[in-house]
Design an enzyme around this catalytic site. Structure first.
Site, PDB file in Angstrom:
ATOM      1  N   THR A   3       1.672  -3.590   0.465  1.00  0.00           N
ATOM      2  CA  THR A   3       2.909  -4.315   0.187  1.00  0.00           C
ATOM      3  C   THR A   3       2.690  -5.547  -0.691  1.00  0.00           C
ATOM      4  OG1 THR A   3       3.651  -3.609   2.362  1.00  0.00           O
ATOM      5  CG2 THR A   3       4.969  -5.283   1.324  1.00  0.00           C
ATOM      6  N   GLU A  41       5.956   5.857   3.528  1.00  0.00           N
ATOM      7  CA  GLU A  41       6.712   4.981   4.431  1.00  0.00           C
ATOM      8  C   GLU A  41       7.110   5.662   5.739  1.00  0.00           C
ATOM      9  OE1 GLU A  41       6.882   1.213   4.362  1.00  0.00           O
ATOM     10  OE2 GLU A  41       7.106   2.017   2.339  1.00  0.00           O
ATOM     11  N   GLY A  75       2.078  -5.494   6.886  1.00  0.00           N
ATOM     12  CA  GLY A  75       2.534  -4.670   8.007  1.00  0.00           C
ATOM     13  C   GLY A  75       3.152  -5.542   9.075  1.00  0.00           C
ATOM     14  N   SER A 111      10.800  -1.500   9.752  1.00  0.00           N
ATOM     15  CA  SER A 111       9.867  -2.276   8.945  1.00  0.00           C
ATOM     16  C   SER A 111       9.602  -3.612   9.620  1.00  0.00           C
ATOM     17  CB  SER A 111      10.482  -2.510   7.566  1.00  0.00           C
ATOM     18  OG  SER A 111       9.712  -3.428   6.825  1.00  0.00           O
ATOM     19  N   SER A 112       8.550  -4.270   9.144  1.00  0.00           N
ATOM     20  CA  SER A 112       8.285  -5.648   9.564  1.00  0.00           C
ATOM     21  C   SER A 112       8.519  -6.629   8.438  1.00  0.00           C
ATOM     22  CB  SER A 112       6.829  -5.779  10.015  1.00  0.00           C
ATOM     23  OG  SER A 112       6.573  -4.908  11.067  1.00  0.00           O
ATOM     24  N   ARG A 119      15.171   0.405   1.618  1.00  0.00           N
ATOM     25  CA  ARG A 119      14.141   1.101   2.387  1.00  0.00           C
ATOM     26  C   ARG A 119      14.172   2.597   2.080  1.00  0.00           C
ATOM     27  NH1 ARG A 119       9.482  -0.108   5.094  1.00  0.00           N
ATOM     28  NH2 ARG A 119       9.398   0.638   7.238  1.00  0.00           N
ATOM     29  N   ASP A 164       5.755   4.772   9.090  1.00  0.00           N
ATOM     30  CA  ASP A 164       6.208   3.594   9.855  1.00  0.00           C
ATOM     31  C   ASP A 164       7.049   4.003  11.066  1.00  0.00           C
ATOM     32  OD1 ASP A 164       4.884   1.668   8.447  1.00  0.00           O
ATOM     33  OD2 ASP A 164       6.653   0.737   7.560  1.00  0.00           O
TER      34      ASP A 164
END
Ligand code: GLU
Length: 597
Positions: free
Chosen positions: A408, A447, A496, A474-475, A107, A450
């Protein structure tokens, strides 16, 4: 992208060993289409060229990790608005010999100077509009994708990272055919892309998106990949490529004569060379939960994917979904995710203590949450999060809003030895922060958006506020499911916060609702993330709307599509069913090493 579009590309790649033509007998289960059935290894991605590159690595004796890295590097070329070395992601690996699941957290991480109020406008004390925050240097975190590839290749691969970057460099050099999805993603971003010299030069040639059918090349990215192949990832994290990333963040390459208008000032960000130099991937233990005798492994924090999928499955396990009506099963699904999102928003962020994560994914917590569900009537949304200090059916606390995204990409790979990679990677929004690093050919992530821009949990602490060196929640939910300690299913999706519900829906479609994997992937989707209305694809709304509405559910405006999943099912005697989307995002591409005849 459809496989037919990649035929020319794969020819220029000289991937002669790749089987492209469908056999008449297997017209809809052929290599390169949405479903491929066979043996000896499989690859599923959203893009035919990336799948072909991954398959070629497998055919030449590489393992799942090698193929996943080569395919991901190719997605950085052909799906540049969703993924690339300017972004991050989560890599889940099943090692067949050891029977273990490991993960890499790649990440993006916040700059050391990041403050909690980074997305608050000092002029008025209010959070920036989303697009204002996104298209800025403020939204950029230290990219983790290249470090992820290197770590995966070193730990578990059999090929050098250098050799795995070269096929993608060739695709970038030779070009690939622009399809409708690629064209549309640029069109949707034209105003933002038009603000930056470097981005419009690459993606708005002559001031407009390249036409469908045109050949898109990216020689700068080819050079960047080759430079990394030659000099190692140090050239990114400690060298000239990193210096260019930092310069782009600190001095956005804004055009003197932008194409189109942009409503916001374009702010610089605080990422530094020492942020890049200090970046490290993490290796968190996977989340693990049981579901009807299966073992489900997922991604732990900073992703909320693993705990959320696990919590919702635990709640759903209280009802035998195969024995109730489809409407009732979908009612349970929607209620379980509303409860789960309330808990996730309250408790899950980069620094959530392990005991809290363990609690959220425990069967006892599922009992405390499932007791709220009334089979005859929908809960009023938003539901409050549960109180993890309480026992019994959870008392109420104050609720909070939810976020969503739409970029994504995801890929699933298995090899002949039984190893599996499930990998979700992203630059956050489609098009990231809209800045191509000049001369380097890749987009930067956004990012950091988020993070929640301001506290969302009333008087309770918000686990997902910005902070120095912190990774945003994150998901992303790369998921591997074992049955009797052997692989059963691997899957993941972009989308997402809807990633969590898409992964869940494919799982329950396959496990509980009697669908085959290709059916489970194709079935219409809906997402209830603790908002007043369920977000649904039109076909879902039409088919199940009346039944669910009768139970008290409401629907928000339909969305054209949710997710773009990839998956592989492992059948008896080494059989593989590799699947991608038949239609969403233009259709994905699955392939197997030895197709079943
Ligand atoms: N940035 C999102 C996340 O980490 C993913 C974005 C998307 O899938 O659209 O959850």
């Amino acid at each position: 992208m459809r496989f037919t579009l990649a035929l020319a590309t794969t020819a220029t790649l000289a991937l002669t060993s790749v089987t492209l033509a469908p056999t008449a007998a297997n017209a809809h289960t052929h290599n390169g289409g949405p479903t491929a059935v066979g043996f000896g290894g499989a690859v599923s991605t959203v893009d035919a060229t990336a799948t072909a590159v991954g398959l070629d690595v497998l055919r030449r004796g590489g393992n799942a990790v090698d193929a996943a890295v080569a395919a991901a590097a190719t997605l950085g070329v052909t799906e540049p608005f969703s993924a690339g070395i300017g972004g991050g992601g989560f890599f889940v690996y099943y090692d067949a010999e050891r029977g273990t699941v490991s993960t890499i957290d790649g990440r993006e991480s916040g700059p050391a100077t990041m403050t909690e109020d980074i997305f608050i406008d000092p002029a008025d004390g209010k959070p920036y509009d989303f697009q204002e925050a996104r298209v800025s240097g403020l939204s950029v975190g230290t990219p983790g994708t290249l470090a992820t590839w290197e770590a995966a290749a070193r730990k578990w691969g059999t090929r050098s990272l250098s050799s795995l970057l070269l096929p993608a460099a060739r695709v970038a050099d030779n070009g690939f055919t622009v399809d409708a999805t690629f064209h549309q993603q640029i069109a949707d971003n034209a105003a933002a892309f038009g603000q930056f010299d470097s981005t419009r030069e690459l993606y708005l040639p002559g001031g407009a998106p390249p036409a469908v059918g045109a050949v898109q090349r990216n020689p700068d990215l080819a050079d960047t990949y080759r430079l990394i192949a030659k000099r190692g990832t140090g050239v990114f994290y400690h060298g000239s490529v990193g210096a260019d990333v930092v310069r782009t963040v600190q001095h956005p390459p804004v055009a003197d004569d932008p194409t189109g208008t942009w409503a916001y000032p374009i702010r610089p960000g605080g990422l530094t060379r020492s942020d890049l130099a200090g970046y490290q991937v993490r290796y968190p233990a996977p989340t693990r939960s049981g579901y009807r005798g299966l073992t489900v492994y997922g991604m732990s924090t900073p992703s909320s994917g693993g705990t959320a999928v696990g919590e919702a499955l635990n709640i759903l396990e209280k009802t035998d979904l195969s024995k109730v009506s489809t409407t009732q099963a979908l009612h349970q699904y929607a209620e379980s995710t509303a409860l789960t999102f309330a808990d996730r928003n309250r408790y899950v962020g980069a620094y959530t203590p392990q005991p809290v994560l363990d609690k959220l994914i425990s069967d006892s917590w599922a009992t405390q949450r499932a007791c709220q569900i009334d089979p005859g009537h929908a809960l009023t949304k938003p539901v409050p999060p549960g109180d993890i200090t309480a026992t019994g059916c959870t008392p109420a606390r104050v609720g909070g809003p939810v976020e969503q995204g739409q970029s994504t990409t995801n890929l699933t790979v298995a090899d002949r030895w039984g190893n599996i990679v499930e990998y979700t990677l992203t630059i956050e929004q489609t098009g990231g922060n809209a800045m191509v690093v000049p001369g380097r050919g890749f987009l930067l992530n956004n990012e950091m958006t988020d993070f929640n821009f301001a506290p969302t949990q009333g008087t309770a602490p918000d686990p997902n506020l910005p902070g120095p060196d912190k990774r945003p929640r994150s998901s992303m939910s790369p998921t591997i499911v074992l049955k009797n300690d052997k692989p059963f299913l691997a899957l993941g999706s972009p989308g997402g916060a809807t990633i969590i519900t898409t992964v869940l829906q494919v799982l329950i479609n396959r496990i509980d609702l009697g669908m085959t994997l290709p059916e489970a992937m194709a079935a219409p989707r809906a997402s209830q993330r603790n908002t007043a209305g369920i977000q649904a694809e039109p076909a879902f709304h039409q088919q199940y709307g009346p039944g669910l509405t009768a139970l008290g559910h409401t629907f928000s405006a339909d969305v054209p599509e949710l997710g773009a999943a990839t998956a592989i099912e492992f059948t008896r005697h080494g059989g593989l069913i590799a699947t991608a989307e038949p239609a969403r995002r233009g259709g994905g591409s699955a392939a197997v090493v030895r197709p079943r005849r």
